[in-house]
Design an enzyme around this catalytic site. Structure first.
Site, PDB file in Angstrom:
ATOM      1  N   LYS A 130       0.830  -1.210   0.000  1.00  0.00           N
ATOM      2  CA  LYS A 130       0.000   0.000   0.000  1.00  0.00           C
ATOM      3  C   LYS A 130       0.861   1.254   0.000  1.00  0.00           C
ATOM      4  O   LYS A 130       0.487   2.265  -0.601  1.00  0.00           O
ATOM      5  CB  LYS A 130      -0.950  -0.006   1.199  1.00  0.00           C
ATOM      6  CG  LYS A 130      -2.080  -1.010   1.034  1.00  0.00           C
ATOM      7  CD  LYS A 130      -3.232  -0.764   1.987  1.00  0.00           C
ATOM      8  CE  LYS A 130      -4.372  -1.732   1.684  1.00  0.00           C
ATOM      9  NZ  LYS A 130      -5.437  -1.712   2.674  1.00  0.00           N
ATOM     10  N   LYS A 211      -4.777 -10.664  -6.206  1.00  0.00           N
ATOM     11  CA  LYS A 211      -5.958 -10.868  -5.368  1.00  0.00           C
ATOM     12  C   LYS A 211      -7.109  -9.951  -5.817  1.00  0.00           C
ATOM     13  O   LYS A 211      -6.877  -8.778  -6.126  1.00  0.00           O
ATOM     14  CB  LYS A 211      -5.579 -10.523  -3.923  1.00  0.00           C
ATOM     15  CG  LYS A 211      -6.680 -10.669  -2.918  1.00  0.00           C
ATOM     16  CD  LYS A 211      -6.229 -10.147  -1.555  1.00  0.00           C
ATOM     17  CE  LYS A 211      -6.573  -8.683  -1.349  1.00  0.00           C
ATOM     18  NZ  LYS A 211      -7.911  -8.432  -0.825  1.00  0.00           N
ATOM     19  N   LYS A 214     -11.176  -4.591  -3.492  1.00  0.00           N
ATOM     20  CA  LYS A 214     -12.166  -3.522  -3.628  1.00  0.00           C
ATOM     21  C   LYS A 214     -11.600  -2.332  -4.366  1.00  0.00           C
ATOM     22  O   LYS A 214     -12.256  -1.742  -5.211  1.00  0.00           O
ATOM     23  CB  LYS A 214     -12.591  -3.052  -2.232  1.00  0.00           C
ATOM     24  CG  LYS A 214     -13.707  -3.841  -1.628  1.00  0.00           C
ATOM     25  CD  LYS A 214     -14.144  -3.168  -0.333  1.00  0.00           C
ATOM     26  CE  LYS A 214     -13.881  -4.035   0.867  1.00  0.00           C
ATOM     27  NZ  LYS A 214     -12.971  -3.506   1.843  1.00  0.00           N
TER      28      LYS A 214
HETATM   29  P1  ADP Z   1     -10.196  -5.605   0.039  1.00  0.00           P
HETATM   30  O1  ADP Z   1      -8.765  -6.078   0.029  1.00  0.00           O
HETATM   31  O2  ADP Z   1     -10.962  -6.109  -1.111  1.00  0.00           O
HETATM   32  O3  ADP Z   1     -10.326  -4.140   0.247  1.00  0.00           O
HETATM   33  P2  ADP Z   1     -10.563  -6.056   2.837  1.00  0.00           P
HETATM   34  O4  ADP Z   1      -9.108  -5.816   2.990  1.00  0.00           O
HETATM   35  O5  ADP Z   1     -11.463  -5.061   3.480  1.00  0.00           O
HETATM   36  O6  ADP Z   1     -10.885  -6.249   1.305  1.00  0.00           O
HETATM   37  O7  ADP Z   1     -10.896  -7.520   3.352  1.00  0.00           O
HETATM   38  C1  ADP Z   1     -12.038  -7.890   4.071  1.00  0.00           C
HETATM   39  C2  ADP Z   1     -12.019  -9.375   4.317  1.00  0.00           C
HETATM   40  O8  ADP Z   1     -12.134 -10.082   3.072  1.00  0.00           O
HETATM   41  C3  ADP Z   1     -10.716  -9.888   4.943  1.00  0.00           C
HETATM   42  O9  ADP Z   1     -11.005 -10.984   5.772  1.00  0.00           O
HETATM   43  C4  ADP Z   1      -9.922 -10.324   3.753  1.00  0.00           C
HETATM   44  O10 ADP Z   1      -8.939 -11.272   4.064  1.00  0.00           O
HETATM   45  C5  ADP Z   1     -11.004 -10.915   2.870  1.00  0.00           C
HETATM   46  N1  ADP Z   1     -10.634 -10.832   1.460  1.00  0.00           N
HETATM   47  C6  ADP Z   1     -10.361  -9.707   0.770  1.00  0.00           C
HETATM   48  N2  ADP Z   1     -10.074  -9.982  -0.501  1.00  0.00           N
HETATM   49  C7  ADP Z   1     -10.170 -11.339  -0.624  1.00  0.00           C
HETATM   50  C8  ADP Z   1      -9.992 -12.245  -1.705  1.00  0.00           C
HETATM   51  N3  ADP Z   1      -9.670 -11.807  -2.902  1.00  0.00           N
HETATM   52  N4  ADP Z   1     -10.161 -13.565  -1.455  1.00  0.00           N
HETATM   53  C9  ADP Z   1     -10.502 -14.016  -0.228  1.00  0.00           C
HETATM   54  N5  ADP Z   1     -10.687 -13.215   0.824  1.00  0.00           N
HETATM   55  C10 ADP Z   1     -10.533 -11.890   0.647  1.00  0.00           C
END
Ligand code: ADP
Ligand code: TRP
Length: 345
Positions: A130, A211, A214
């Protein structure tokens, strides 16, 4: 639902004595199918085994302040709360609350930060990624894991169900808890991460080497499937998902793109790997994509319906979050009192 702030004590929030779960998601955009599979679906499946607290991590969303607008953050925070319930979290037994409504998180975060060597924070891969992308790097982004440790430890949670990308944050939480206990006296149990066997890391449909996330979903159509997408949008994303020039549908030798589609299908359908390989043998990727589309739409339809019902009733969410905050505060206050006693502040 009425808020019974004065009647909650740390001991009367949960009816039975079970191990405790805490998890949370940042309200930084519309949740996607990776969030659902990696995190929320595990919360839902296991909710009866544990006493649960599910948080909307709105303070963490401020760690990149350039990406935040107050109105949008407010709206997204409520949206995430509504999606927890729409996805199947039972609001009568789980405590659903906004992180910012419980001042103890920020308070404990300071104390835990004092127990966290810089070197531990410098090793965090999420911080490295990040901070490389951000135009300026806030100290909050650096100390993010101390706040996450506070989120977990303030409730003395035993389990933290999250996607695989969060495993380093769960590990550092254990290290911080251990260090606090060593410095000041036994206070925190060491929490364990809970991860799915398949689907703990859903990859981007347009780039299966990264991955699904969002923030990327906001700028790249076809990267993610959002939980609120219409079937026509989901269809576009799935049908244009990256695969490879071959056609064989097998888990073991699959390219990253095909593997991702197969795992999505596996998790959403609940079918076994051998059954899936048999079903798709000799049928090519087009068929796999159409079947997956069907599964995704079938999964999201009831979630979207409940989401609409919940968000039509403003009072419902107000009450849910006020009640959740009152319960969470009752537990958090007790831990803060204990920490004050142990540290002498
Ligand atoms: P993002 O990275 O999409 O912004 P967050 O960091 O807010 O999402 O993650 C929220 C939850 O969803 C956490 O438990 C995270 O590990 C899980 N998570 C986020 N992206 C994925 C993914 N691509 N596959 C599986 N779990 C995910
Ligand atoms: N850092 C987590 C994420 O990006 C969100 C989060 C904040 C969290 N506090 C938490 C997850 C406590 C589990 C427990 O996904």
């Amino acid at each position: 639902m009425t808020v019974l702030e004065n009647t909650y004590t740390a001991d009367n929030i949960f009816k039975t004595d079970k191990k405790r779960v805490l998890s949370g998601i940042q309200p930084t955009g519309i949740l996607h199918i990776g969030n659902y599979i990696g995190a929320i679906s595990v919360w839902v499946q296991k909710q009866h085994e544990f006493n649960n607290l599910f948080m909307i991590a709105n303070l963490h969303a401020l760690t990149i302040p350039e990406a935040v607008k107050a109105d949008v953050l407010r709206h997204n925070s409520r949206m995430v709360a509504a999606l927890y319930v729409a996805c199947g979290i039972d609001p009568d037994s789980a405590v659903i609350f906004l992180q910012s409504d419980v001042p103890g998180h920020a308070y404990l975060s300071w104390i835990l930060g004092c127990c966290t060597p810089m070197g531990w924070l410098e090793r965090m891969t999420q911080f490295k990624t990040k901070s490389e992308q951000a135009e300026s790097v806030s100290s909050g982004l650096f100390t993010y894991p101390a706040l996450q440790a506070a989120d977990i430890l303030i409730y003395k949670a035993n389990f933290v169900p999250v996607g695989e990308d969060q495993s380093q944050h769960v590990e550092i939480t254990r290290d911080i808890a251990q260090r606090f206990n060593h410095l000041f006296g036994e206070c925190f149990p060491l929490p364990q991460g809970l991860y799915r066997e398949a689907g703990a890391r859903v990859m981007g449909l347009d780039d299966p080497t990264a991955k699904m996330s969002k923030s990327v979903a906001e700028t790249r159509k076809g990267h993610a499937i959002s939980l609120l997408d219409e079937p026509s949008v989901i269809k576009k994303a799935i049908m244009s998902a990256v695969t490879d020039p071959g056609s064989e549908v097998r888990f073991e030798h699959a390219s990253p793109g095909v593997k991702n589609l197969l795992v999505l299908y596996e998790v959403l359908s609940g079918e076994s790997r051998p059954a899936i390989e048999e079903k798709f043998a000799g049928k090519g990727y087009g068929f796999l994509k159409r079947e997956l589309l069907d599964q995704v739409v079938r999964t999201l339809e009831p979630i979207q319906k409940r989401y609409r019902e919940i968000t039509e009733d403003e009072r419902y969410l107000d009450d849910l979050l006020a009640n959740g905050a009152a319960k969470a505060r009752a537990i958090a206050d007790q831990t803060v009192a204990e920490v004050r006693r142990l540290t002498g502040v």
